[in-house]
Design a protein around this motif. Structure first.
Motif, mmCIF file in Angstrom:
data_model
loop_
_atom_site.group_PDB
_atom_site.id
_atom_site.type_symbol
_atom_site.label_atom_id
_atom_site.label_comp_id
_atom_site.label_asym_id
_atom_site.label_seq_id
_atom_site.Cartn_x
_atom_site.Cartn_y
_atom_site.Cartn_z
ATOM 1 N N THR A 209 9.738 -61.123 -69.837
ATOM 2 C CA THR A 209 9.062 -62.313 -70.361
ATOM 3 C C THR A 209 8.018 -62.849 -69.393
ATOM 4 O OG1 THR A 209 10.992 -63.556 -69.558
ATOM 5 C CG2 THR A 209 10.899 -63.077 -71.912
ATOM 6 N N GLY A 210 7.963 -62.291 -68.179
ATOM 7 C CA GLY A 210 6.931 -62.670 -67.221
ATOM 8 C C GLY A 210 7.260 -63.951 -66.469
ATOM 9 N N PRO A 223 3.595 -61.049 -70.066
ATOM 10 C CA PRO A 223 2.719 -59.899 -69.823
ATOM 11 C C PRO A 223 1.980 -59.477 -71.089
ATOM 12 C CG PRO A 223 5.012 -59.208 -69.914
ATOM 13 C CD PRO A 223 5.018 -60.709 -69.939
ATOM 14 N N ALA A 224 0.910 -58.730 -70.880
ATOM 15 C CA ALA A 224 0.052 -58.339 -72.002
ATOM 16 C C ALA A 224 0.803 -57.511 -73.039
ATOM 17 C CB ALA A 224 -1.159 -57.565 -71.478
ATOM 18 N N ILE A 230 4.282 -59.310 -79.778
ATOM 19 C CA ILE A 230 4.487 -60.503 -80.603
ATOM 20 C C ILE A 230 3.401 -60.607 -81.673
ATOM 21 C CG2 ILE A 230 4.400 -63.043 -80.554
ATOM 22 C CD1 ILE A 230 5.967 -62.940 -77.930
ATOM 23 N N ASP A 231 2.167 -60.292 -81.313
ATOM 24 C CA ASP A 231 1.082 -60.319 -82.300
ATOM 25 C C ASP A 231 1.341 -59.358 -83.450
ATOM 26 O OD1 ASP A 231 -0.386 -62.224 -80.957
ATOM 27 O OD2 ASP A 231 -1.707 -60.781 -79.957
#
Length: 288
Positions: A209-210, A223-224, A230-231
């Motif tokens: 989850t960063g 993170p990317a 998620i997108d």
């Protein structure tokens, strides 16, 4: 979710627990509690969400007690207990509802909530709770949306049952991204725990989850690869209260399935669901 006086009391009680776990002396404990109380006072009126503030407090506590992972032994014990019970019950978990319920029961492995007791006899506890079933059961509607899943884990112990749930989803053809904590905080599961349980062998993507030692999900720190997942996903499965506390504040999100035990009155008040309830609650996509 914003910080309340009840939350502050709960947070400081966990700071004391962290000190106890590393056998800090009285002077160190007092310094740590005072420092964390001062930090809370400085952040209480800020725009930060509860998990962001709680993360800052626990990072401060770890710094003061000079231990980055005070829950390490409890995490290992929780995983061991859960694996023992998992071996006993996994053959009888035949449906999506079964594996979701097992995962939600696992969410009781939580040392981050004041007055929530983690059972010492998880086998007996599991059997009793499984017989009771879910108090909120949206599993049929959740499963319909599980073609592309982002799975946000929570605590050690329960992550053993998360592995079963992810395996169930993969067996039915779902694409699954699993995200664990980026660094040790409380008894939350990290990449070390996920790799030990073989998540890298079952998930399509295993990430974090960063944000380092951070509970919940901070959209600005993820993170990317998680942002992309998620997108593109059809649903987020969010385990536990910290993920709920983050995600219920965000808008324009995919559908979210909250899988957790309601362990405090603040969350009970927000959800309108009684404390102690085991829930698989679907929040449909919103565009606001």
């Amino acid at each position: 979710m914003k910080l309340t006086d009840t939350c502050i009391d709960c947070l400081l009680s966990r700071v004391v627990m962290e000190c106890e776990l590393v056998s800090a002396d009285k002077a160190c404990t007092e310094r740590t509690v005072v420092s964390c109380r001062d930090l809370l006072a400085s952040l209480k009126g800020s725009s930060l969400l509860h998990p962001q503030i709680a993360s800052a407090v626990h990072r401060k506590a770890s710094q003061m007690i000079k231990n980055p992972d005070p829950f390490r032994e409890l995490k290992a014990a929780g995983n061991a207990q859960a694996m023992e019970v998992c071996r006993e019950v996994r053959g009888s978990l035949g449906t999506f509802r079964d594996v979701v319920l097992a995962s939600v029961i696992g969410n009781t492995f939580d040392y981050a909530v004041k007055d929530h007791e983690v059972t010492s006899d998880f086998s007996r506890f599991f059997a009793g709770e499984f017989e009771k079933g879910l108090d909120v059961d949206d599993t049929d509607r959740i499963l319909e949306k599980c073609s592309r899943v982002v799975y946000l884990t929570d605590n050690c112990g329960e992550i053993v049952f998360d592995r079963l749930l992810v395996g169930f989803l993969k067996a039915r053809g779902s694409h699954v991204t699993v995200a664990v904590r980026d660094g040790p905080i409380l008894n939350d599961a990290t990449m070390e725990d996920a790799l030990a349980l073989g998540f890298d062998k079952v998930a399509d993507l295993l990430t974090t989850t960063g944000g380092g030692s951070e509970i919940g999900l901070d959209l600005a720190k993820m993170p990317a690869n998680l942002a992309k997942a998620i997108d593109e996903c059809t649903i987020i499965i969010a385990k536990g209260m910290a993920n709920f506390e983050s995600l219920h504040e965000y808008r324009n999100m995919p559908p979210i399935a909250y899988l957790m035990c309601v362990k405090c009155e603040v969350i009970a008040g927000i959800t309108g669901i009684s404390r102690g309830s085991k829930i698989a609650l679907l929040r449909e996509r919103d565009q606001t």
